[in-house]
Enzyme design. Structure first.
Site, PDB file in Angstrom:
ATOM      1  N   SER A 144      15.358   4.918   5.994  1.00 18.65           N
ATOM      2  CA  SER A 144      14.107   4.392   6.548  1.00 18.65           C
ATOM      3  C   SER A 144      14.442   3.253   7.496  1.00 18.65           C
ATOM      4  O   SER A 144      15.544   2.683   7.432  1.00 18.65           O
ATOM      5  CB  SER A 144      13.225   3.857   5.403  1.00 18.65           C
ATOM      6  N   TYR A 157      10.537  -0.887  -1.933  1.00 23.03           N
ATOM      7  CA  TYR A 157      10.903   0.225  -1.044  1.00 23.03           C
ATOM      8  C   TYR A 157      12.052  -0.183  -0.131  1.00 23.03           C
ATOM      9  O   TYR A 157      13.041   0.547   0.013  1.00 23.03           O
ATOM     10  CB  TYR A 157       9.675   0.597  -0.210  1.00 23.03           C
TER      11      TYR A 157
HETATM   12  P1  NAP Z   1       5.205  12.218   1.182  1.00 23.35           P
HETATM   13  O1  NAP Z   1       4.310  12.885   2.158  1.00 23.35           O
HETATM   14  O2  NAP Z   1       4.656  11.195   0.244  1.00 23.35           O
HETATM   15  O3  NAP Z   1       5.968  13.367   0.298  1.00 23.35           O
HETATM   16  C1  NAP Z   1       6.825  12.946  -0.706  1.00 23.35           C
HETATM   17  C2  NAP Z   1       7.370  14.185  -1.404  1.00 23.35           C
HETATM   18  O4  NAP Z   1       8.251  13.746  -2.438  1.00 23.35           O
HETATM   19  C3  NAP Z   1       6.297  15.026  -2.042  1.00 23.35           C
HETATM   20  O5  NAP Z   1       6.640  16.410  -1.943  1.00 23.35           O
HETATM   21  C4  NAP Z   1       6.356  14.609  -3.519  1.00 23.35           C
HETATM   22  O6  NAP Z   1       5.907  15.654  -4.338  1.00 23.35           O
HETATM   23  C5  NAP Z   1       7.869  14.357  -3.668  1.00 23.35           C
HETATM   24  N1  NAP Z   1       8.203  13.459  -4.777  1.00 23.35           N
HETATM   25  C6  NAP Z   1       7.753  12.203  -4.980  1.00 23.35           C
HETATM   26  N2  NAP Z   1       8.254  11.723  -6.133  1.00 23.35           N
HETATM   27  C7  NAP Z   1       9.030  12.707  -6.664  1.00 23.35           C
HETATM   28  C8  NAP Z   1       9.809  12.830  -7.841  1.00 23.35           C
HETATM   29  N3  NAP Z   1       9.886  11.825  -8.729  1.00 23.35           N
HETATM   30  N4  NAP Z   1      10.483  13.981  -8.071  1.00 23.35           N
HETATM   31  C9  NAP Z   1      10.409  14.995  -7.190  1.00 23.35           C
HETATM   32  N5  NAP Z   1       9.689  14.954  -6.045  1.00 23.35           N
HETATM   33  C10 NAP Z   1       9.012  13.811  -5.797  1.00 23.35           C
HETATM   34  O7  NAP Z   1       6.410  11.494   1.915  1.00 23.35           O
HETATM   35  P2  NAP Z   1       7.013  11.684   3.395  1.00 23.35           P
HETATM   36  O8  NAP Z   1       6.308  10.792   4.337  1.00 23.35           O
HETATM   37  O9  NAP Z   1       7.127  13.144   3.683  1.00 23.35           O
HETATM   38  O10 NAP Z   1       8.460  11.036   3.152  1.00 23.35           O
HETATM   39  C11 NAP Z   1       9.538  11.827   2.704  1.00 23.35           C
HETATM   40  C12 NAP Z   1      10.756  10.904   2.658  1.00 23.35           C
HETATM   41  O11 NAP Z   1      10.906  10.256   3.932  1.00 23.35           O
HETATM   42  C13 NAP Z   1      10.624   9.769   1.642  1.00 23.35           C
HETATM   43  O12 NAP Z   1      11.904   9.491   1.088  1.00 23.35           O
HETATM   44  C14 NAP Z   1      10.179   8.580   2.494  1.00 23.35           C
HETATM   45  O13 NAP Z   1      10.544   7.339   1.907  1.00 23.35           O
HETATM   46  C15 NAP Z   1      10.944   8.834   3.750  1.00 23.35           C
HETATM   47  N6  NAP Z   1      10.426   8.200   4.953  1.00 23.35           N
HETATM   48  C16 NAP Z   1       9.129   8.426   5.331  1.00 23.35           C
HETATM   49  C17 NAP Z   1       8.688   7.837   6.531  1.00 23.35           C
HETATM   50  C18 NAP Z   1       7.289   8.007   7.041  1.00 23.35           C
HETATM   51  O14 NAP Z   1       6.904   7.249   7.962  1.00 23.35           O
HETATM   52  N7  NAP Z   1       6.510   8.945   6.538  1.00 23.35           N
HETATM   53  C19 NAP Z   1       9.561   7.068   7.292  1.00 23.35           C
HETATM   54  C20 NAP Z   1      10.859   6.847   6.816  1.00 23.35           C
HETATM   55  C21 NAP Z   1      11.272   7.434   5.647  1.00 23.35           C
HETATM   56  P3  NAP Z   1       5.324  15.311  -5.830  1.00 23.35           P
HETATM   57  O15 NAP Z   1       4.314  14.226  -5.659  1.00 23.35           O
HETATM   58  O16 NAP Z   1       4.771  16.580  -6.375  1.00 23.35           O
HETATM   59  O17 NAP Z   1       6.486  14.866  -6.634  1.00 23.35           O
HETATM   60  C1  GCO Z   2       5.372   1.062   5.557  1.00 19.70           C
HETATM   61  C2  GCO Z   2       5.723   2.500   5.878  1.00 19.70           C
HETATM   62  C3  GCO Z   2       7.200   2.605   6.178  1.00 19.70           C
HETATM   63  C4  GCO Z   2       7.557   4.037   6.473  1.00 19.70           C
HETATM   64  C5  GCO Z   2       8.992   4.197   6.787  1.00 19.70           C
HETATM   65  C6  GCO Z   2       9.406   3.442   8.004  1.00 19.70           C
HETATM   66  O1  GCO Z   2       4.511   0.843   4.693  1.00 19.70           O
HETATM   67  O2  GCO Z   2       5.966   0.202   6.201  1.00 19.70           O
HETATM   68  O3  GCO Z   2       5.365   3.349   4.798  1.00 19.70           O
HETATM   69  O4  GCO Z   2       7.940   2.135   5.097  1.00 19.70           O
HETATM   70  O5  GCO Z   2       7.274   4.849   5.385  1.00 19.70           O
HETATM   71  O6  GCO Z   2       9.816   3.959   5.709  1.00 19.70           O
HETATM   72  O7  GCO Z   2      10.715   3.876   8.352  1.00 19.70           O
END
Ligand code: NAP
Ligand code: GCO
Length: 264
Positions: A144, A157
């Protein structure tokens, strides 16, 4: 371009029922990989299986909480028996809890660290023996911007994602000799369910203040989409990146490079 092919490879993408995980799994499937995914809720598993079916991807899904070491070990053993030894692991499953640190319970802090840092260790530990036997492996940890920067309300986080950056470098250091490449993808601000609260339209119809902030901080002038991560994921999962190890590839539209647009 054969170097980008994933034909004959088995990829486990955790938390890939929707969002970034589904997009990455779709891209890996498009490059030829056999997809396996998991999530922790039955309704999400059903949603994911339907999504893959509609995409024409024959993905196998598991109900498995990535923080449960026994459940993960059993899932990996079943995958190895029914599909084959895992070549590619994408540690994507993750949660966030946006709470001011001094108001956050230890339980909440620990849960975020468990899912976002301890679970990637658990999953990597489960797949590495098979990768060593096979003579190769790819591990991609979804880090992230918070692996590099902090902000209010995301202490757990940021601590977890900062740790995940270093876990990535340590797996590289410890297993590079076994021809296992472990890299990270650091998405910027991506429009998914996880960030939906930061993009809610305000009662007066205006954009959320944080939404406007991110737009001003991103040279690309937009939020990322899960599809923006597809090419980087295929690159890091393929032979094209066999000499890339311990690297965090930021896919952030340039936020980390930019001081931000001067307010009008
Ligand atoms: P999301 O829409 O909240 O989806 C998260 C996924 O993880 C869901 O399929 C959820 O399914 C699963 N999950 C959560 N807890 C779990 C557990 N204990 N065991 C198994 N599965 C689990 O998140 P996203 O935005 O797609 O993010 C995916 C990844 O990218 C995360 O690691 C997040 O930190 C990272 N990320 C996101 C962003 C952003 O801006 N969106 C940016 C940087 C990094 P269930 O709830 O059914 O478990
Ligand atoms: C926040 C956001 C971010 C993104 C991502 C950024 O609350 O600042 O959720 O943390 O998820 O991780 O890279």
């Amino acid at each position: 371009m054969k170097m980008f092919s994933l034909e004959g490879k088995i990829a486990l993408v955790t938390g890939a029922a929707y969002g970034i995980g589904l997009a990455i799994a779709k891209a890996l499937a498009g490059a030829g990989a056999q997809i396996v995914f998991n999530c922790s809720r039955q309704e999400t598993l059903n949603r994911g299986l339907q999504a893959y079916k509609e995409l024409g991807i024959n993905a196998k899904g598991y109900l498995c909480d990535v923080t449960d070491e026994v459940a993960v070990a059993n899932m990996v053993a079943d995958i190895e028996k029914s599909v084959g030894v895992i070549d590619i692991l994408v540690n994507n499953a993750g949660i966030i809890k946006r709470i001011p640190m001094h108001e956050m319970s230890v339980e909440d802090f620990r849960r975020v660290v468990d899912v976002d840092l301890v679970a990637p260790y658990i999953c990597a530990k489960a797949v590495i023996p098979g990768m060593i036997k096979k003579g190769h492996g790819k591990i991609i940890n979804i880090c992230s911007m918070m692996s590099e920067l902090g902000r209010e309300t995301v202490s757990a986080y940021a601590a977890a994602k900062g740790g995940l950056k270093m876990l990535t470098k340590n797996i590289c250091s410890e297993y590079g000799g076994a021809n296992i490449q472990c890299n990270g993808i650091g998405p910027g601000y991506i429009a998914t369910e996880q960030t939906a609260p930061l993009r809610e339209i305000q009662p007066d119809g205006s954009r959320h203040p944080f939404d406007q902030f991110i737009i001003s901080k991103t040279p690309a002038g937009r939020w990322g989409t899960p599809e923006d991560l597809e090419g980087p994921a295929v690159f890091l999962a393929s032979d094209a990146s066999n000499f890339v190890n311990g690297h965090i590839l930021y896919v952030d539209g340039g936020i980390l490079a930019y001081i931000g647009k001067q307010p009008k």
